[in-house]
Design a protein around this motif. Structure first.
Motif, PDB file in Angstrom:
ATOM      1  N   VAL A  99      10.951  -5.300  19.529  1.00  0.00           N
ATOM      2  CA  VAL A  99      10.785  -4.609  18.242  1.00  0.00           C
ATOM      3  C   VAL A  99       9.508  -3.784  18.326  1.00  0.00           C
ATOM      4  CG1 VAL A  99      10.396  -4.876  15.766  1.00  0.00           C
ATOM      5  CG2 VAL A  99      12.015  -6.379  16.941  1.00  0.00           C
ATOM      6  N   ARG A 100       9.609  -2.497  18.007  1.00  0.00           N
ATOM      7  CA  ARG A 100       8.457  -1.607  18.103  1.00  0.00           C
ATOM      8  C   ARG A 100       8.102  -1.045  16.738  1.00  0.00           C
ATOM      9  NH1 ARG A 100       9.913   1.728  23.728  1.00  0.00           N
ATOM     10  NH2 ARG A 100      10.626  -0.135  24.897  1.00  0.00           N
ATOM     11  N   LEU A 101       6.813  -1.026  16.454  1.00  0.00           N
ATOM     12  CA  LEU A 101       6.330  -0.460  15.197  1.00  0.00           C
ATOM     13  C   LEU A 101       6.669   1.023  15.153  1.00  0.00           C
ATOM     14  CD1 LEU A 101       4.668  -1.070  12.606  1.00  0.00           C
ATOM     15  CD2 LEU A 101       2.652  -0.286  13.873  1.00  0.00           C
ATOM     16  N   TYR A 102       7.294   1.442  14.071  1.00  0.00           N
ATOM     17  CA  TYR A 102       7.691   2.845  13.924  1.00  0.00           C
ATOM     18  C   TYR A 102       6.449   3.732  13.797  1.00  0.00           C
ATOM     19  CZ  TYR A 102      10.736   6.690  12.447  1.00  0.00           C
ATOM     20  OH  TYR A 102      11.426   7.883  12.368  1.00  0.00           O
ATOM     21  N   THR A 103       6.546   4.943  14.324  1.00  0.00           N
ATOM     22  CA  THR A 103       5.425   5.880  14.307  1.00  0.00           C
ATOM     23  C   THR A 103       4.876   6.066  12.895  1.00  0.00           C
ATOM     24  OG1 THR A 103       6.421   7.058  16.174  1.00  0.00           O
ATOM     25  CG2 THR A 103       4.702   8.212  14.938  1.00  0.00           C
ATOM     26  N   GLN A 104       3.557   5.984  12.780  1.00  0.00           N
ATOM     27  CA  GLN A 104       2.831   6.172  11.514  1.00  0.00           C
ATOM     28  C   GLN A 104       3.212   5.141  10.446  1.00  0.00           C
ATOM     29  OE1 GLN A 104       0.266   8.101  11.341  1.00  0.00           O
ATOM     30  NE2 GLN A 104       0.639   9.028  13.353  1.00  0.00           N
ATOM     31  N   SER A 105       3.656   3.972  10.899  1.00  0.00           N
ATOM     32  CA  SER A 105       3.946   2.882   9.967  1.00  0.00           C
ATOM     33  C   SER A 105       2.883   1.802  10.079  1.00  0.00           C
ATOM     34  CB  SER A 105       5.325   2.272  10.275  1.00  0.00           C
ATOM     35  OG  SER A 105       6.339   3.179   9.991  1.00  0.00           O
ATOM     36  N   ARG A 106       2.820   0.967   9.059  1.00  0.00           N
ATOM     37  CA  ARG A 106       1.885  -0.152   9.066  1.00  0.00           C
ATOM     38  C   ARG A 106       2.591  -1.373   8.502  1.00  0.00           C
ATOM     39  NH1 ARG A 106      -3.502  -0.048   5.402  1.00  0.00           N
ATOM     40  NH2 ARG A 106      -1.934  -0.441   3.784  1.00  0.00           N
ATOM     41  N   ILE A 107       2.384  -2.508   9.146  1.00  0.00           N
ATOM     42  CA  ILE A 107       2.972  -3.755   8.661  1.00  0.00           C
ATOM     43  C   ILE A 107       1.888  -4.807   8.519  1.00  0.00           C
ATOM     44  CG2 ILE A 107       5.238  -3.280   9.640  1.00  0.00           C
ATOM     45  CD1 ILE A 107       4.535  -5.143  11.951  1.00  0.00           C
TER      46      ILE A 107
ATOM     47  N   GLY B  48       0.843  -1.189   0.000  1.00  0.00           N
ATOM     48  CA  GLY B  48       0.000   0.000   0.000  1.00  0.00           C
ATOM     49  C   GLY B  48       0.879   1.240   0.000  1.00  0.00           C
ATOM     50  N   GLU B  49       0.308   2.364   0.384  1.00  0.00           N
ATOM     51  CA  GLU B  49       1.045   3.624   0.345  1.00  0.00           C
ATOM     52  C   GLU B  49       1.565   4.058   1.711  1.00  0.00           C
ATOM     53  OE1 GLU B  49      -1.530   6.478  -1.421  1.00  0.00           O
ATOM     54  OE2 GLU B  49      -1.573   5.486  -3.385  1.00  0.00           O
ATOM     55  N   ILE B  50       1.355   3.263   2.727  1.00  0.00           N
ATOM     56  CA  ILE B  50       1.794   3.616   4.084  1.00  0.00           C
ATOM     57  C   ILE B  50       3.180   3.025   4.343  1.00  0.00           C
ATOM     58  CG2 ILE B  50       1.256   3.422   6.536  1.00  0.00           C
ATOM     59  CD1 ILE B  50      -1.680   3.224   5.794  1.00  0.00           C
ATOM     60  N   PRO B  51       4.110   3.809   4.896  1.00  0.00           N
ATOM     61  CA  PRO B  51       5.471   3.315   5.160  1.00  0.00           C
ATOM     62  C   PRO B  51       5.484   2.085   6.064  1.00  0.00           C
ATOM     63  CG  PRO B  51       5.376   5.701   5.406  1.00  0.00           C
ATOM     64  CD  PRO B  51       3.955   5.222   5.263  1.00  0.00           C
ATOM     65  N   VAL B  52       6.524   1.287   5.882  1.00  0.00           N
ATOM     66  CA  VAL B  52       6.745   0.085   6.679  1.00  0.00           C
ATOM     67  C   VAL B  52       7.994   0.315   7.529  1.00  0.00           C
ATOM     68  CG1 VAL B  52       7.326  -2.366   6.576  1.00  0.00           C
ATOM     69  CG2 VAL B  52       5.706  -1.397   4.935  1.00  0.00           C
ATOM     70  N   GLY B  53       7.851   0.222   8.852  1.00  0.00           N
ATOM     71  CA  GLY B  53       9.020   0.474   9.687  1.00  0.00           C
ATOM     72  C   GLY B  53       8.895  -0.159  11.066  1.00  0.00           C
ATOM     73  N   ALA B  54      10.034  -0.607  11.613  1.00  0.00           N
ATOM     74  CA  ALA B  54      10.064  -1.179  12.960  1.00  0.00           C
ATOM     75  C   ALA B  54      11.452  -0.957  13.560  1.00  0.00           C
ATOM     76  CB  ALA B  54       9.717  -2.667  12.941  1.00  0.00           C
ATOM     77  N   VAL B  55      11.473  -0.646  14.853  1.00  0.00           N
ATOM     78  CA  VAL B  55      12.713  -0.281  15.548  1.00  0.00           C
ATOM     79  C   VAL B  55      13.073  -1.336  16.589  1.00  0.00           C
ATOM     80  CG1 VAL B  55      13.879   1.489  16.901  1.00  0.00           C
ATOM     81  CG2 VAL B  55      12.083   2.146  15.283  1.00  0.00           C
TER      82      VAL B  55
ATOM     83  N   SER C 205       4.887   0.346  -5.150  1.00  0.00           N
ATOM     84  CA  SER C 205       3.858  -0.449  -5.812  1.00  0.00           C
ATOM     85  C   SER C 205       4.003  -1.885  -5.329  1.00  0.00           C
ATOM     86  CB  SER C 205       4.006  -0.389  -7.337  1.00  0.00           C
ATOM     87  OG  SER C 205       5.247  -0.907  -7.741  1.00  0.00           O
ATOM     88  N   GLY C 206       2.876  -2.525  -5.039  1.00  0.00           N
ATOM     89  CA  GLY C 206       2.918  -3.895  -4.552  1.00  0.00           C
ATOM     90  C   GLY C 206       3.431  -3.972  -3.122  1.00  0.00           C
ATOM     91  N   GLY C 207       3.954  -5.131  -2.745  1.00  0.00           N
ATOM     92  CA  GLY C 207       4.431  -5.343  -1.382  1.00  0.00           C
ATOM     93  C   GLY C 207       5.923  -5.080  -1.249  1.00  0.00           C
ATOM     94  N   VAL C 208       6.335  -4.701  -0.062  1.00  0.00           N
ATOM     95  CA  VAL C 208       7.755  -4.466   0.221  1.00  0.00           C
ATOM     96  C   VAL C 208       8.103  -5.091   1.564  1.00  0.00           C
ATOM     97  CG1 VAL C 208       7.883  -2.329  -1.111  1.00  0.00           C
ATOM     98  CG2 VAL C 208       7.316  -2.254   1.324  1.00  0.00           C
TER      99      VAL C 208
ATOM    100  N   ARG D 266       9.497   2.438   2.169  1.00  0.00           N
ATOM    101  CA  ARG D 266       8.271   3.120   1.730  1.00  0.00           C
ATOM    102  C   ARG D 266       7.768   2.443   0.453  1.00  0.00           C
ATOM    103  NH1 ARG D 266       5.805   7.943   2.643  1.00  0.00           N
ATOM    104  NH2 ARG D 266       7.509   8.637   3.996  1.00  0.00           N
ATOM    105  N   PRO D 267       6.604   1.820   0.521  1.00  0.00           N
ATOM    106  CA  PRO D 267       6.076   1.117  -0.663  1.00  0.00           C
ATOM    107  C   PRO D 267       5.823   2.066  -1.826  1.00  0.00           C
ATOM    108  CG  PRO D 267       4.880   0.524   1.338  1.00  0.00           C
ATOM    109  CD  PRO D 267       5.715   1.711   1.673  1.00  0.00           C
TER     110      PRO D 267
END
Length: 203
Positions: free
Chosen positions: A177-185, A132-139, A156-159, A153-154
């Motif tokens: 491991v913590r989900l980064y702010t405003q990210s979605r996995i 999707g268009e939402i960033p992927v991040g984890a700390v 197109s398709g999956g990343v 940052r996606p």
């Protein structure tokens, strides 16, 4: 040094020490034969019992230490189905519920936190997936210390994004491991979002 090597070393000490006891008894016998005949065997048996008890205790300690050194875990985010996690307004601890391996039981699948059972160097690896268009991040966090970020940052398709770190931990230190702010996995039965770690060596 292995448990067997240390045990063998202790047995050698006993073997070397026993003739010395016999020599002491022989010398003493020339001086006070009657008294030694009564006391020397008793003293010898007492020392041997003490050495045997000490050796048994040492073996138990070494076996316990060897068990503590066996630490490894691997888990994925969802235990069933598929779905998204996030986004949130703050870093949020991810709870990896599907446990593949948890030798030593240092990882808690109910909290998502790994607790070091012994002082040493540990290696951790985490991989996250999203689309999707939402960033992927984890700390990766050591206690409340931000260690390293996996981020993508996606377009197109999956990343997917991943990172790794080797950390010196004290007994009782916690790693998560913590989900980064405003990210979605995302995760599914393909186990694409994972968290793993193991003890490299103690210190």
């Amino acid at each position: 040094m292995t448990v067997i090597q240390q045990v063998s070393g202790n047995r050698m000490k006993i073997i070397m020490f026993f003739p010395l006891l016999l020599l002491v008894c022989s010398v003493s016998a020339d001086q006070t034969e009657t008294a030694v005949q009564q006391s020397c065997p008793q003293d010898t048996h007492a020392v041997l019992r003490e050495l045997t008890a000490s050796l048994t205790e040492r073996i138990t300690v070494l076996q316990r230490e060897n068990q503590v050194k066996q630490v490894a875990f691997s888990a994925s985010l969802l235990d069933q189905g598929d779905g998204y996690t996030g986004p949130f307004n703050a870093h949020t601890t991810l709870i990896f519920k599907y446990v593949v391996t948890n030798i030593g039981n240092a990882y808690n699948k109910h909290t998502g936190i790994f607790t070091a059972p012994v002082r040493g160097v540990y290696h951790f690896l985490w991989t996250i997936y999203g689309h999707g268009e939402i960033p992927v991040g984890a700390v990766l966090f050591r206690n409340e210390e931000h260690i390293s970020l996996a981020y993508e940052r996606p377009r197109s398709g999956g990343v997917s994004a991943s990172n790794a770190a080797s950390l010196l931990l004290e007994a009782g230190d916690q790693v998560s491991v913590r989900l980064y702010t405003q990210s979605r996995i995302a995760d599914s039965q393909n186990r694409q979002t994972t968290f793993s770690g193991h003890l490299i060596f103690t210190m």
